[in-house]
Design a protein around this motif. Structure first.
Motif, PDB file in Angstrom:
ATOM      1  N   ASN A 338      41.667  37.549  44.333  1.00  0.00           N
ATOM      2  CA  ASN A 338      42.191  36.527  43.423  1.00  0.00           C
ATOM      3  C   ASN A 338      43.338  37.117  42.616  1.00  0.00           C
ATOM      4  N   ASP A 351      36.230  37.335  38.513  1.00  0.00           N
ATOM      5  CA  ASP A 351      35.146  38.312  38.602  1.00  0.00           C
ATOM      6  C   ASP A 351      33.976  37.993  37.687  1.00  0.00           C
ATOM      7  N   ASP A 352      34.233  37.392  36.529  1.00  0.00           N
ATOM      8  CA  ASP A 352      33.144  37.069  35.602  1.00  0.00           C
ATOM      9  C   ASP A 352      32.156  36.085  36.213  1.00  0.00           C
ATOM     10  N   ALA A 355      30.933  37.922  40.360  1.00  0.00           N
ATOM     11  CA  ALA A 355      30.882  39.389  40.358  1.00  0.00           C
ATOM     12  C   ALA A 355      30.369  39.911  41.689  1.00  0.00           C
ATOM     13  N   ARG A 357      31.709  39.508  44.543  1.00  0.00           N
ATOM     14  CA  ARG A 357      32.193  38.723  45.667  1.00  0.00           C
ATOM     15  C   ARG A 357      33.706  38.563  45.675  1.00  0.00           C
ATOM     16  N   VAL A 358      34.363  38.967  44.612  1.00  0.00           N
ATOM     17  CA  VAL A 358      35.798  38.758  44.496  1.00  0.00           C
ATOM     18  C   VAL A 358      36.428  39.959  43.803  1.00  0.00           C
ATOM     19  N   THR A 359      37.672  40.235  44.144  1.00  0.00           N
ATOM     20  CA  THR A 359      38.448  41.281  43.475  1.00  0.00           C
ATOM     21  C   THR A 359      39.637  40.620  42.797  1.00  0.00           C
ATOM     22  N   ASP A 360      39.692  40.710  41.480  1.00  0.00           N
ATOM     23  CA  ASP A 360      40.847  40.184  40.747  1.00  0.00           C
ATOM     24  C   ASP A 360      41.979  41.204  40.788  1.00  0.00           C
TER      25      ASP A 360
END
Length: 393
Positions: A338, A351-352, A355, A357-360
Motif C-alpha cells: 500500500n 497496516d493498523d 497487520a 497482511r499488508v506493507t505500507d
C-alpha cells in the motif's frame, strides 16, 4: 514474464487513461523491463454517463439563472461571512490595505479606549445577554483575549481607532468567537439573526457606526469574498458539476452498485496468461482489493494499492465485500503493498487494520494536496517499491 494490470481511479476516461498509462509504462520500463503493462479500462464502460449535454445529470442543473443585475445583498453578506468564519481578520486586513496613508497620528486616548472596550466586552451586560452561560461564555472571553494578542489585530488597532471602524472590529470578534467554539465540536447552532444581533450590539458598545474607512474597505472585502464563497458556487453549479460529475459519480455508483466493476476486473485478470500484478489507484485500488476478496484469482501474485481509501472504508465497515473485523478469505493469497504520500489526504495507511497482511510504503511526491493524489506516477520511489515487491514474490 509478469503483467502489471493498471486499474485507474475515479473520473478517468480514455484520454486521461492513455496519458497515465504512457507515464506508468515509462516508469516500469526503467525498473522492470521484462514486465508488460496493461490496463483495465473501466471508466468508459462502467463509469457514470452524464444524462445531458452539459455534463451534469438530469436534475442537477438549476432551473433558474442569474438575472445579470449584480449580486444580491444577501449573497454578498453570505460571502463575506464565509470568509470571516475561516479568517476573522479578513475584513480588517482588507481595510488596512485599502486605507490611504498611515495611522501614526492616531490619538493614544482613542487607541487605549478601543482596546479597553474590546477587552471589557466579555463583561459587558448588553453583550453578555447574547452569549449563552457556561462554557460558551468562557469561550467568548478566551476568543477576545486571543484576538487582542494577535499581532496582526494589534497592528491594525491604530487605524481602526482613527477611523472608528467599530463594525469591522465587532464582526471580527463575532467571527473569532464562533470559530473558537467550533474548534473541537464542529459547526455550532448560532443563527444568522443571533450572529448579527451580537455584532451589532458590540458595535454599539464600541462607539457606534464607522465614520469612513468601512465604506471602501467593505466594498473591496465583500466583492473579493464573493469569488471564494458559496453564492458563486451556487451560481455556477452546472459548470462545476460538469467537471465534478465523472469523479464524484463514479464513487457513488461504485458504492451503490460496485459488483459489475468487480466482475469486469476479475474477468480481465483471467484473460491474462501468467502471473499478474494488480496496480490500483484510488477507487481502482478499492475495486482491486474487493475483487480479490470476492473472486478467487490465484494468478494475482501482488496487489499494489496507491493513494487508497481501502483502510478508511474498512474502518467504517463500508466495504461491500469485506466486513469490519472479518478475516480475509483463504483464496486471498496475493502479497499486498500500500503506497501512501502523507500529504495526500485521500490516501490511508493500511497496516493498523490489516497487520501482517499488508506493507505500507511511504513516498514523497513533493506535491501539495490535491495534486499529491495524482502525482504518484511521477515519483520514482513508487516504481522502486513495486519492483522490490515483485522481486520478493
Amino acid at each position: 514474464m509478469k503483467t502489471i494490470l493498471f486499474v485507474h481511479g475515479t473520473g478517468v476516461r480514455s484520454k486521461r487513461e492513455r496519458e497515465a498509462l504512457d507515464r506508468i509504462g515509462d516508469g516500469f520500463r526503467k525498473v522492470l523491463p521484462d514486465a508488460v503493462v496493461e490496463t483495465c479500462s473501466w471508466g468508459d464502460v462502467l463509469g457514470v454517463t452524464p444524462a445531458d449535454e452539459t455534463g451534469a445529470p438530469d436534475g442537477a442543473v438549476p432551473a433558474w439563472a442569474p438575472d445579470g443585475h449584480g449580486v444580491a445583498w444577501s449573497d454578498a453578506e453570505r460571502a463575506v461571512w464565509a470568509r470571516l468564519y475561516d479568517d476573522p481578520l479578513y475584513e480588517i486586513r482588507t481595510a488596512v490595505l485599502a486605507a490611504p496613508g498611515d495611522a501614526s497620528a492616531t490619538s493614544p486616548r482613542a487607541l487605549d479606549l478601543l482596546r479597553t472596550r474590546i477587552g471589557a466586552m466579555p463583561d459587558d451586560p448588553e453583550v453578555g445577554e447574547l452569549i449563552p452561560a457556561g462554557e460558551p461564555g468562557e469561550q467568548f472571553r478566551a476568543a477576545v483575549t486571543e484576538l487582542l494578542r494577535a499581532q496582526e489585530f494589534v497592528a491594525a488597532l491604530p487605524l481602526l481607532a482613527a477611523r472608528a471602524s467599530h463594525d469591522l472590529v465587532a464582526r471580527s470578534v463575532t467571527a473569532a468567537y464562533i470559530r473558537f467554539r467550533e474548534r473541537d465540536s464542529g459547526p455550532v447552532l448560532v443563527s444568522a439573526e443571533e450572529r448579527d444581533t451580537l455584532w451589532r450590539a458590540m458595535e454599539r458598545r464600541l462607539g457606534g457606526a464607522a465614520l469612513g474607512v468601512g465604506d471602501r474597505a467593505r466594498a473591496v472585502a465583500w466583492t473579493t469574498a464573493q469569488h471564494m464563497a458559496r453564492p458563486v458556487v451556487r451560481r455556477h453549479r452546472d459548470a462545476l458539476l460538469t467537471r465534478a460529475t465523472p469523479a464524484l459519480g463514479d464513487i457513488l455508483l461504485y458504492q451503490a452498485r460496485g459488483e459489475p466493476l468487480r466482475t469486469y476486473l476479475a474477468e480481465r485478470v483471467r484473460e491474462i496468461d501468467g502471473p499478474v500484478v494488480l496496480l490500483g489507484h484510488s477507487l481502482g485500488g478499492i475495486a482491486c482489493f474487493e475483487s480479490l476478496v470476492a473472486h478467487a484469482l490465484p494468478q494475482v501474485r501482488l496487489l499494489v494499492t496507491v493513494g487508497s481509501q481501502v483502510p478508511y472504508l474498512y474502518g467504517l465497515d463500508a466495504l461491500a465485500t469485506h466486513r469490519l473485523d472479518a478475516p480475509l478469505p483463504d483464496h486471498f493469497r496475493a502479497r499486498w503493498v500500500n503506497v501512501v504520500d502523507k500529504e495526500d489526504l485521500l490516501a490511508f495507511p493500511a497496516d493498523d487494520h490489516f497487520a501482517g497482511r499488508v506493507t505500507d510504503v511511504e513516498v514523497d511526491t513533493r506535491e501539495p494536496f490535491p495534486r499529491a493524489h495524482g502525482a504518484y506516477w511521477t515519483t520514482p520511489r513508487v516504481y522502486d517499491a513495486v519492483r522490490t515487491a515483485v522481486e520478493g514474490c
